[in-house]
Write a protein that holds these residues in place. Structure first.
Motif, mmCIF file in Angstrom:
data_model
loop_
_atom_site.group_PDB
_atom_site.id
_atom_site.type_symbol
_atom_site.label_atom_id
_atom_site.label_comp_id
_atom_site.label_asym_id
_atom_site.label_seq_id
_atom_site.Cartn_x
_atom_site.Cartn_y
_atom_site.Cartn_z
ATOM 1 N N CYS A 1 -31.261 -24.814 55.358
ATOM 2 C CA CYS A 1 -31.086 -23.898 54.234
ATOM 3 C C CYS A 1 -29.695 -23.290 54.334
ATOM 4 C CB CYS A 1 -32.137 -22.785 54.250
ATOM 5 S SG CYS A 1 -33.840 -23.347 53.986
ATOM 6 N N SER B 1 -33.348 -15.568 50.517
ATOM 7 C CA SER B 1 -31.941 -15.167 50.533
ATOM 8 C C SER B 1 -31.739 -13.899 51.347
ATOM 9 C CB SER B 1 -31.447 -14.955 49.100
ATOM 10 O OG SER B 1 -32.193 -13.935 48.459
ATOM 11 N N VAL C 1 -30.215 -19.100 47.655
ATOM 12 C CA VAL C 1 -30.468 -19.870 48.870
ATOM 13 C C VAL C 1 -30.971 -21.251 48.458
ATOM 14 C CG1 VAL C 1 -32.825 -18.959 49.089
ATOM 15 C CG2 VAL C 1 -31.705 -19.963 51.075
ATOM 16 N N LEU D 1 -31.264 -14.817 54.975
ATOM 17 C CA LEU D 1 -29.939 -15.380 55.238
ATOM 18 C C LEU D 1 -28.816 -14.408 54.891
ATOM 19 C CD1 LEU D 1 -30.170 -19.104 54.045
ATOM 20 C CD2 LEU D 1 -30.320 -18.186 56.348
ATOM 21 N N CYS E 1 -26.700 -20.595 51.946
ATOM 22 C CA CYS E 1 -26.402 -19.762 50.782
ATOM 23 C C CYS E 1 -25.379 -20.474 49.900
ATOM 24 C CB CYS E 1 -25.841 -18.409 51.213
ATOM 25 S SG CYS E 1 -26.953 -17.428 52.253
ATOM 26 N N CYS F 1 -27.661 -13.668 51.958
ATOM 27 C CA CYS F 1 -26.766 -14.384 51.046
ATOM 28 C C CYS F 1 -25.884 -13.437 50.240
ATOM 29 C CB CYS F 1 -27.583 -15.271 50.106
ATOM 30 S SG CYS F 1 -28.373 -16.680 50.937
#
Length: 247
Positions: A166, A191, A157, A194, A168, A196
């Protein structure tokens, strides 16, 4: 001299090497030093005084070292190492020396390691971060500086405090589409938040087996999916009173 100034010619009494000086400061005039025992031939009264040339004030440390080396090399003396600088004026992480070897250097040009051939002194993430940081420092730009993990790889991230966003990235540091968010606290985004790993094709995911649960007769049974063979499939679907519940 009677007036208190320096004599225009100064000599070493032992070697008989002589040179001309600035009569006011006593500074040696470049290029006037004689060979041993030939100082008596030097006529400093006809020598024009040249103050040493100084590098421009706006040069970086690397640019100053290169400026001085290039001028030293034009004087015909033994060749002096001339460092490679980035466009912004920082030291290139990898330097080549006329003796035939390479060195990795830090921000101040100090040797970190020495090699017989070209090497990658920095990982792709750290190299990109180095160029971005030095560009921002010396050129006044606002280039995004990527975050690297402890091994030098791109952090999954990436957050930009300036834009409060922000996103990925893949292993190559490129942004993964549809993962960017806006947040007031980019330093707190992880991460995991998100997801990711979900969007990164290079992430190896565990092979978790699905199981079909079904009712049969007076009990509940299950079978792993996908069904591995025709015989297993035949046994599953030919069971009397079967009712599939879910996975």
């Amino acid at each position: 001299m009677p007036d208190g100034t320096y004599a225009p010619r100064q000599c070493n009494g032992f070697t008989q090497v002589c040179w001309c000086v600035d009569t006011d400061s006593g500074a040696a005039i470049e290029g006037t030093e004689t060979q041993p025992d030939q100082g008596y031939l030097l006529d400093c009264t006809a020598t024009e005084v040249h103050q040493p040339e100084l590098p421009p004030d706006d040069l970086t440390l690397c640019q100053t070292d290169r400026w001085e080396a290039e001028r030293a090399n034009t004087r015909g003396a033994e060749e002096v190492f001339s460092p490679l600088c980035t466009a912004a004026g920082a030291y290139e992480p990898l330097q080549y020396h006329i003796e035939g070897y390479f060195t990795c250097v830090d921000f101040n040009g100090v040797e970190v390691s020495r090699h017989d051939s070209q090497v990658d002194c920095l990982t792709p993430c750290r190299r990109q971060a180095y160029y971005a940081e030095t560009d921002n420092l010396f050129s006044g730009t606002s280039t995004f500086v990527p975050q690297c993990d402890e091994n030098g790889a791109f952090s999954s991230v990436q957050c930009d405090a300036a834009s409060r966003t922000c996103h990925c990235v893949g292993d190559n540091g490129e942004e993964i589409p549809n993962t960017k968010i806006t947040t007031n606290n980019p330093e707190l985004v992880t991460s995991t938040q998100l997801e990711c790993d979900r969007y990164n094709p290079s992430v190896v995911r565990p092979n978790t087996a699905a199981r079909l649960i079904f009712a049969q007769g007076m009990g509940v049974n299950s079978v792993l999916l996908p069904v591995a063979s025709d015989s297993a499939s035949t046994r599953l679907y030919s069971r009397t009173g079967r009712t599939a519940i879910g996975v």
